[in-house]
Motif scaffolding. Sequence first.
Motif, PDB file in Angstrom:
ATOM      1  N   TRP A 157       0.859  -1.007   0.008  1.00 27.59           N
ATOM      2  CA  TRP A 157       0.147   0.258  -0.041  1.00 27.59           C
ATOM      3  C   TRP A 157       0.609   1.217  -0.084  1.00 27.59           C
ATOM      4  CZ3 TRP A 157      -4.210  -0.150  -2.241  1.00 27.59           C
ATOM      5  CH2 TRP A 157      -5.048  -1.197  -1.950  1.00 27.59           C
ATOM      6  N   GLU A 177      -3.390  -1.280 -10.189  1.00 30.55           N
ATOM      7  CA  GLU A 177      -3.506  -2.482  -9.367  1.00 30.55           C
ATOM      8  C   GLU A 177      -3.610  -3.745  -9.857  1.00 30.55           C
ATOM      9  OE1 GLU A 177      -5.355   0.292  -5.642  1.00 30.55           O
ATOM     10  OE2 GLU A 177      -6.790  -0.809  -6.912  1.00 30.55           O
ATOM     11  N   ALA A 203      -9.112  -3.054  -2.210  1.00 25.26           N
ATOM     12  CA  ALA A 203      -8.344  -2.199  -3.098  1.00 25.26           C
ATOM     13  C   ALA A 203      -9.344  -1.300  -3.961  1.00 25.26           C
ATOM     14  CB  ALA A 203      -7.819  -3.212  -4.242  1.00 25.26           C
ATOM     15  N   ALA A 252      -9.854   1.507  -1.584  1.00 29.18           N
ATOM     16  CA  ALA A 252      -8.777   2.429  -1.151  1.00 29.18           C
ATOM     17  C   ALA A 252      -8.706   3.448  -2.731  1.00 29.18           C
ATOM     18  CB  ALA A 252      -7.463   1.665  -1.152  1.00 29.18           C
ATOM     19  N   ILE A 284      -4.871   4.537   4.107  1.00 27.18           N
ATOM     20  CA  ILE A 284      -3.792   3.713   3.943  1.00 27.18           C
ATOM     21  C   ILE A 284      -3.739   2.622   5.090  1.00 27.18           C
ATOM     22  CG2 ILE A 284      -1.003   3.555   3.595  1.00 27.18           C
ATOM     23  CD1 ILE A 284      -1.108   6.465   2.347  1.00 27.18           C
ATOM     24  N   ALA A 312      -6.250   0.146   4.819  1.00 26.68           N
ATOM     25  CA  ALA A 312      -5.791  -0.750   3.713  1.00 26.68           C
ATOM     26  C   ALA A 312      -4.899  -1.968   4.166  1.00 26.68           C
ATOM     27  CB  ALA A 312      -5.502   0.001   2.150  1.00 26.68           C
ATOM     28  N   THR A 325      -5.599  -5.806   4.716  1.00 26.41           N
ATOM     29  CA  THR A 325      -4.866  -6.770   3.939  1.00 26.41           C
ATOM     30  C   THR A 325      -3.991  -7.692   4.777  1.00 26.41           C
ATOM     31  OG1 THR A 325      -4.717  -4.929   2.097  1.00 26.41           O
ATOM     32  CG2 THR A 325      -3.112  -6.787   1.792  1.00 26.41           C
TER      33      THR A 325
END
Lengths: 256, 224
Positions: B60, B113, B137, B140, B177, B180, B184
């Motif tokens: 990220w 991405e 994703a 984000a 961020i 994310a 993740t």
Amino acid sequence: MTTPAPVQQGSPTRATGTTQPAVLAVEAVGLEKSFGNSAVLRGLDMTVRDGEAVAIFGANGVGKSTLLRTLTTLTRPDHGSISVYGRDLSKEAESARLWLGAVLHSPMLYGDMTVRENLTFFGKMFRVPDLDERIEELVARLGLGARLEQRARELSHGYQKRAALARAMLHRPRVLLLDEAETGLDEPARKVLDTVIAEHRAAGHAVVMTTHSIERGIAESDRVFVLAGGRIALDAPSSRVTPDDVTDLYSDPGEA
Amino acid sequence: MGASLATIWTLARKDLLLELRSRDIVLAIIVFALLVIAIFTFAIELTPSRSRDVGPGVLWAAVAFAGVLGLNRSFAVEAEGDTLDGLMLTPVSRELIFFGKLLGNFIFITIAEIVIFPVFEALFNISVLQVETIVIALLASIGFSAVGTAFAAVSVRVRSREIMLPLLFLPTSVPLIMAAVESTSAVVNGGSWSDFSDWLQLAIAFDVIFVIASAVLFQFVLEE
């Protein structure tokens, strides 16, 4: 969130109380605009009637471009009001833009798109009906036929200006605003520009142009404005103005 | 509504066409992000557990920093030919112009991405190509696009715009961020939706707030 209204030619309101019963295309009252400590427009008043071509003269830096950008809604005045066919730009800018077509210093075209792609894009933004036919019509009128599939960045300055004119006229604006549009044009391109201005006037629409070519500006217009000290220092019919009358009023904006 | 969507699509389609011709934005994001990821694979001795620990952060950080490059470019295109003025002369509300630019930027980041994630998965040997990660994703990308579009418009008329955008964009995007990375991380460590639902909610809230706030801010920053 508002959507662009379709292009239409409505019924502009008639100005009242004037000796000449003409429709007011543009009316600016008490316009003031400063950039930092530099006051460019200082209570400027002006009117442009429908079917009238107005040439605005003034020394470099006196505020001609600022005035035109303000009339196009690109620059917001600090004080004062502008109306286009009775629509107050501070309240109805989106619908008023349908009346306005502008050619400013830059052609405002996407360099990596062809002339046709540029015109199609801007035509869709203005929701121009029968867009393909309108593009073909303008291309023929402005002599752009051979350049239609060329990318804008590959065009000469003169053809970029022609394409910019086509962009500005796509939606059949009633007021054409030209900021030194003839600068850098060769003779054939200048003739095209002159024809466009003449046809726009003949159609009963308004033209507001700034130019440094004084004789040409006087010849192309019905009325002359000279901008000095942030105001209109001279407002007179072109037939009664000589180039000397204009240059006599030129002043260094720093002295104003 | 239909006319508004058509205008937004016309704007985004124009950006896609320009990108197809120049390949400036997507290529910049992909190359920069992959370089960052590749450098970390050399710098860190990647064991399976270490990959799961540091991998999401690397991924990220790479996407966010690379995204700045692309977002900067998307408005530089408008500044170069003064076409931003051309857009502002059209009878289209500033909000629609914002949403058109946002959609274009969202598509660019998403395409990048799609390339970055499989390469990351191969280099770090952790599975990020899962439904949960795809949802993260997308969230984000929406947030990055919203914040980036508004701040790119702020920076576009500034002489040092290449510096201005990261200075505005990265601190503002920290909550997104973080969300994310943490989401993740939970996914690659075998967690379920409930394990990172708080972070997902943060990402959704960030997107809603910044899409609305950026649309409102946009009209003021465009006018002189």
